[in-house]
Structures are given as C-alpha cells and as structure tokens.
Design a protein around this motif. Sequence first.
Motif, PDB file in Angstrom:
ATOM      1  N   MET A 123      -2.299  -3.917  -5.932  1.00 10.52           N
ATOM      2  CA  MET A 123      -2.094  -2.900  -4.945  1.00 10.52           C
ATOM      3  C   MET A 123      -2.627  -1.495  -5.464  1.00 10.52           C
ATOM      4  O   MET A 123      -1.955  -0.651  -6.202  1.00 10.52           O
ATOM      5  CB  MET A 123      -0.470  -2.604  -4.941  1.00 10.52           C
ATOM      6  N   ALA A 148      -1.578  -1.702   0.098  1.00  9.58           N
ATOM      7  CA  ALA A 148      -1.760  -0.556  -0.535  1.00  9.58           C
ATOM      8  C   ALA A 148      -0.462  -0.379  -1.195  1.00  9.58           C
ATOM      9  O   ALA A 148       0.571  -0.705  -0.590  1.00  9.58           O
ATOM     10  CB  ALA A 148      -1.958   0.636   0.339  1.00  9.58           C
ATOM     11  N   PHE A 149      -0.628   0.406  -2.693  1.00  7.35           N
ATOM     12  CA  PHE A 149       0.588   0.339  -3.211  1.00  7.35           C
ATOM     13  C   PHE A 149       1.719   1.334  -2.615  1.00  7.35           C
ATOM     14  O   PHE A 149       1.204   2.481  -1.980  1.00  7.35           O
ATOM     15  CB  PHE A 149       0.384   1.001  -4.621  1.00  7.35           C
ATOM     16  N   GLN A 182      -1.869   8.331   0.312  1.00 10.67           N
ATOM     17  CA  GLN A 182      -2.386   7.073   0.577  1.00 10.67           C
ATOM     18  C   GLN A 182      -2.678   6.830   1.860  1.00 10.67           C
ATOM     19  O   GLN A 182      -4.184   6.343   1.998  1.00 10.67           O
ATOM     20  CB  GLN A 182      -1.202   6.090   0.467  1.00 10.67           C
ATOM     21  N   GLY A 183      -2.218   7.550   2.867  1.00  7.61           N
ATOM     22  CA  GLY A 183      -2.843   7.364   4.448  1.00  7.61           C
ATOM     23  C   GLY A 183      -4.044   8.138   4.373  1.00  7.61           C
ATOM     24  O   GLY A 183      -4.977   7.609   5.124  1.00  7.61           O
ATOM     25  N   ILE A 239      -7.013   6.071   3.032  1.00  4.43           N
ATOM     26  CA  ILE A 239      -7.358   4.821   3.806  1.00  4.43           C
ATOM     27  C   ILE A 239      -8.164   5.461   5.031  1.00  4.43           C
ATOM     28  O   ILE A 239      -9.230   4.876   5.180  1.00  4.43           O
ATOM     29  CB  ILE A 239      -6.207   4.015   3.881  1.00  4.43           C
ATOM     30  N   SER A 259      -2.762  -5.755   5.520  1.00  2.00           N
ATOM     31  CA  SER A 259      -2.790  -4.491   6.273  1.00  2.00           C
ATOM     32  C   SER A 259      -3.555  -3.356   6.032  1.00  2.00           C
ATOM     33  O   SER A 259      -4.651  -3.838   5.747  1.00  2.00           O
ATOM     34  CB  SER A 259      -1.275  -3.946   6.188  1.00  2.00           C
ATOM     35  N   GLY A 260      -3.440  -2.145   6.231  1.00  9.10           N
ATOM     36  CA  GLY A 260      -4.219  -0.986   5.968  1.00  9.10           C
ATOM     37  C   GLY A 260      -4.787  -0.959   4.573  1.00  9.10           C
ATOM     38  O   GLY A 260      -5.965  -0.619   4.626  1.00  9.10           O
ATOM     39  N   GLY A 261      -4.323  -1.340   3.661  1.00  9.49           N
ATOM     40  CA  GLY A 261      -4.647  -1.384   2.312  1.00  9.49           C
ATOM     41  C   GLY A 261      -5.919  -2.389   2.144  1.00  9.49           C
ATOM     42  O   GLY A 261      -6.766  -2.303   1.321  1.00  9.49           O
ATOM     43  N   LEU A 270      -7.906  -3.362   5.141  1.00 11.55           N
ATOM     44  CA  LEU A 270      -8.739  -2.982   5.957  1.00 11.55           C
ATOM     45  C   LEU A 270      -9.472  -1.767   5.530  1.00 11.55           C
ATOM     46  O   LEU A 270     -10.900  -1.506   5.860  1.00 11.55           O
ATOM     47  CB  LEU A 270      -7.956  -2.202   7.332  1.00 11.55           C
ATOM     48  N   LEU A 281      -3.911  -3.870  13.865  1.00 12.21           N
ATOM     49  CA  LEU A 281      -4.425  -3.354  12.666  1.00 12.21           C
ATOM     50  C   LEU A 281      -5.810  -2.887  12.756  1.00 12.21           C
ATOM     51  O   LEU A 281      -6.429  -1.673  12.719  1.00 12.21           O
ATOM     52  CB  LEU A 281      -4.426  -4.525  11.579  1.00 12.21           C
ATOM     53  N   MET A 331      -6.995   0.547  14.121  1.00 13.04           N
ATOM     54  CA  MET A 331      -7.156   1.781  13.085  1.00 13.04           C
ATOM     55  C   MET A 331      -8.583   1.993  12.834  1.00 13.04           C
ATOM     56  O   MET A 331      -9.081   3.113  13.073  1.00 13.04           O
ATOM     57  CB  MET A 331      -6.423   1.323  11.896  1.00 13.04           C
ATOM     58  N   THR A 371      -0.606   7.041  10.416  1.00 13.94           N
ATOM     59  CA  THR A 371      -0.976   8.003   9.296  1.00 13.94           C
ATOM     60  C   THR A 371      -2.372   7.530   8.835  1.00 13.94           C
ATOM     61  O   THR A 371      -3.124   8.531   8.408  1.00 13.94           O
ATOM     62  CB  THR A 371       0.255   8.062   8.229  1.00 13.94           C
ATOM     63  N   ALA A 372      -2.529   6.415   8.573  1.00 11.80           N
ATOM     64  CA  ALA A 372      -3.508   5.793   7.880  1.00 11.80           C
ATOM     65  C   ALA A 372      -4.813   5.820   8.566  1.00 11.80           C
ATOM     66  O   ALA A 372      -5.928   5.205   8.234  1.00 11.80           O
ATOM     67  CB  ALA A 372      -3.305   4.576   6.957  1.00 11.80           C
ATOM     68  N   MET A 393      -4.466  11.276   9.936  1.00 10.75           N
ATOM     69  CA  MET A 393      -4.752  12.097   8.625  1.00 10.75           C
ATOM     70  C   MET A 393      -6.421  12.536   8.903  1.00 10.75           C
ATOM     71  O   MET A 393      -6.950  12.894   7.805  1.00 10.75           O
ATOM     72  CB  MET A 393      -4.549  11.464   7.343  1.00 10.75           C
ATOM     73  N   PHE A 430       2.994   7.245   4.551  1.00 18.88           N
ATOM     74  CA  PHE A 430       2.045   5.959   4.943  1.00 18.88           C
ATOM     75  C   PHE A 430       3.252   4.541   4.767  1.00 18.88           C
ATOM     76  O   PHE A 430       3.543   4.072   5.802  1.00 18.88           O
ATOM     77  CB  PHE A 430       1.380   5.753   3.887  1.00 18.88           C
TER      78      PHE A 430
END
Lengths: 305, 245
Positions: free
Chosen positions: A107, A139-140, A150-151, A154, A178-180, A182, B133, B136, B167-168, B172, B187
């Motif tokens: 993470m 993501a952590f 973090q946001g 990414i 998820s976003g982490g 992508l 997802l 984004m 946010t991600a 931002m 996030f």
Amino acid sequence: MADDTGLDFSDQIEALENKYQQALKDLYIRLTPIQRLTIARHPNRPTVLDHILNITEKWVELHGDRAGYDDPAIVTGIGSMNGKSYMFIGQQKGRNTKENIFRNFAMPTPHGYRKALRMMKYADHHGFPIITFVDTPGAFADLKSEELGQGEAIAQNLRTMFGLKVPIVTVVTGEGGSGGALAIACANKLFMLENSAFYVASPEACAAILWKSSQQAPKAAEKLKITAQEHYRLKIADGIIPEPLGGAHSDPVWTSQQIKLAITQAMEELTKMDTEELLRHRMLKFRSLGGFQEGVPVDPQKNAT
Amino acid sequence: MNICEQCGYYLKISSSDRIELSVDPGTWDPMDDGMVSLDPIEFHSEEEPYKDRIDSYQKKTGLTEAVQTGTGQLNGIPVAIGVMDFQFMGGSMGSVVGEKITRLIEYATNKLLPLILVCASGGARMQEGSLSLMQMAKISSALYDYQSNKKLFYVSILTSPTTGGVTASFGMLGDIIIAEPNAYIAFAGKRVIEQTLNKTVPEGSQAAEYLFHKGLFDPIVPRNLLKGVLSELFQLHAFFPFNKN
C-alpha cells in the motif's frame, strides 16, 4: 510393487490421476469471483519483483522520490528484455509477514506515487517504454498520507501519464485496488492475469458499506464485477494473460513468460506509432469508457420541484 | 448562502443554489442535462435495484445526476462551470458524472474558456464498479489537454465533503485549488482510516484549515466572497468580461 505382489494397479492409478486432473480443471474453470480474488491474494503468488527478475536479462532497481523517502511498497527500475531497455514500475507485496510489513502490504504512501512519477518522467526523458505491474489492495489510508496529499499524488500521476511520449503497458498481476492501482495504470494497453482482480472498492469494504457486514464479501465480489473476464467484457482490459492450472503460484516462471509474451507483442505494436498517435491512442482508450444514455425524456413528475 | 447566522457554520448547498450564487442571472446555459446512467454492470442488490435508486434520487432532487454542467458568465466573464450535488447519491461519480465533466472540459478547451469545478462528493460510485474508477482517468486525460496543451486556467473548489476518487483526480488538479471554510477534505475518509488502522481519527484532522497548513490548497475562501475572488483570479489570468475589451 507389482513384481512383489503380482498385483498391478497402474491402470487404475492412471485412471484416477486423469480423473483428478479433470476434476481440477473443472474446478478452476468454474471459479467464483471471490475464489479468484483469493488466488490473486495467495501468499505464494509471484510478486512483481519475481516477474521482473524472471523476464529481464539485466535489471537495476532505482530508488527514492528525492523528497524524503524511498517507499518500499513501489519498486522501480530499468531492465532489459530481448536487449531493449524498459522502465519498470510496480507495487511490491512481501513473500512473508516480515517482508509484508516492510513493504506495507504493497500500500503506497504519496512518496511511492511521487517516486513512480519521477521514474515516469525519467523514462519519458530517456525514451524508455514503460511497463507497470499492478498488485495493491489500495493506496495507504492513514493520516500521514492524507497530510502529504495522497489524493494529489494520485491525481498528478493520472494526468501526467496522458502526456508521456513513450508507450505504456500495464499488467494487473494480483489485485488492483481502486485509485491506488489506477495511479500507475493509465496505459495504452492494460492486461490482466487470468485470476487477477480490479475493483473500485474492495468487496469487503463494499459489503460493509452497502450491507453493513463484511461477511457479504462474496456477494459484493460478484456484484462489483471484479474479474479479468468482466474487465475484458467492459473493454477496460485489452487482454487476459493465461495462468497455469491452479493459479500463477503453481508455475511462476511459466506465468512470467506469458506476461513477457503479451508485453512484447503489445510493445511491438505501440512502438510503430508516432508520438501524436500514441498519445491519442491512450486518451481514446479511456475516453470511450462508461455506460450512459442520452435524449431519453425524463419523467416530468421528477422535474417538478 | 446557507451559512448559519448564529455560529457561521457552513450548511451544504444544492448545486442549483450554488449556480445561482456564482453565475450572473440569466446567463446559465446547461449542457447534457438529459444524460442518465445505463446501469452498465447490472448492479442489483436484493433490497433495491440500482436503477430504482437513481429514480428515487431524481424524484428527491429534481436532478438527473450528481453534477450540473454548463456555461455562464461570472461578473460578465464567460466561464465553463460544473457543480456537483451531494444530495444526489452522495455526489458519487459514475459514468454520467465522468462523461458530463469530460465534455465540459472538452467544450472549454475548444472555446478557450476558463473552467470551474465545484466538488462535493463521497468518491467513485460503487454501483458502477470499475467503470466509475475509469472516469478518474478519463477526466484527468481531458484536463491534460486543457491545462498542459492549451495552457488554459482551471480552478477547483473543494466543498464539504470532497473525498475519494474526486479528491484523487480533478479535485486536486486545479491550477488553483480553493477550499471552503471547515470543509471535510480527504482521500481516505474517517471510517476507512479507522477501519484500516484500528485507531480513531482526531476531530479536525481532515478539515480544510488543518490541511491548508500542510500546504494542500491555495486559499480558503468564505462563500460570500467566492464570486469576487474568482472574478479577480480570472482577470489576473487575462480572462476579461464580455462588455469591456
């Protein structure tokens, strides 16, 4: 044994072994989404570094975001495949508990994403095509990462990846959280291993939010359409890379070779494109994703406010 | 303004009220307001099919989806503006939100308009799975063209709450990022952090003021001054009202 006793069971043994193999095949063809996710998270599943070491002739790991930390949850480096240099970026899980703690269970913190971003720009500068491997629960999520943005980290990666003038190929080797996930996966081509998964929210979290119980994870895994096969159907994945019977960990070297094959073919196709075509190709891959309709008359009752 | 006169607390504000507050009267021209979700991954929970859920939010809010996009004038300056609505399914981002914002950015790119996106969202919409997802990435790709190729000017406004995938991505990515006073910005939300780490999150550690000191935003601007600040910023970036020039 047959010589001693005069009894020969080899025919029966062979028949049973065939039956066993057939049963195994049947089992693995009909895996449920949550069973596939279990394979994707299997502790013996080959990690990103395993695959990199299996497919490269030379490999130099590079470190650090140049802003305070070298996040071990993301590994980066330059390696050669068939004599050509590539930039490799991927989330690294541990092979045991001790390693997993060191790797923070893959993470990444914002430092990790900024390290990845530095390497992407590096690759762009030197003209190395980029290969990314996705294997992270996400993501952590801790306060320190929030404070470090973090946001933002990414988001920067997402936008920057659409301007890199080198081909990008992503392989989801384990789970894509998820976003982490992508944040290193805005590629020209995205492949998924047969038993890998990609999700907007982990089935456990989804079940906890929608049904107030993480016990419902198997149901959520089904609803969320997390498997490679579903992603191929939704055109998010461009191809599925086969795994050996029983999952990647039953023959890691063979799995790595399949990955290498898919990457090499994709890179051959992508390196033929000029820069403009390449960037457009990447943009269009994502531009078409989504399910909506237009021009449907909306019930006037709904608009009466 | 939806601000408590007694204590100054910022109440949530609907997207329509926000548009009324920011856009000059009679200049709002909505885009893609007939776009609805197709339930692309057939997400049915036993209790309530996703489509019924959207239906009931449409009835409740009078909106078709969780964002309103369009063009208008801000103190006479033509702008492209998108406003999210938290009342519509927690402002969550699915295919429609992604597509409407992407088209708005593409329109602003072609017409060389400055862009404002007002965020209010719980993040990506689970009911559309990975497709949510991917929005984004889709929006970030449009922003790359708008910001890096065309060098135009985008202001993101983070209102309470702005979390997760919003946010991600575009949240931002503003050239200038403005936060509302005391807005909850994250996030990973409070519950997610508490679940992951088994620790309680102290009050205020995800408030705009705290994160401002960590360097995450440009200014924090009170709601009643926002329109003025935006029009000053646009003029500093050489976007002028129609009637002058």
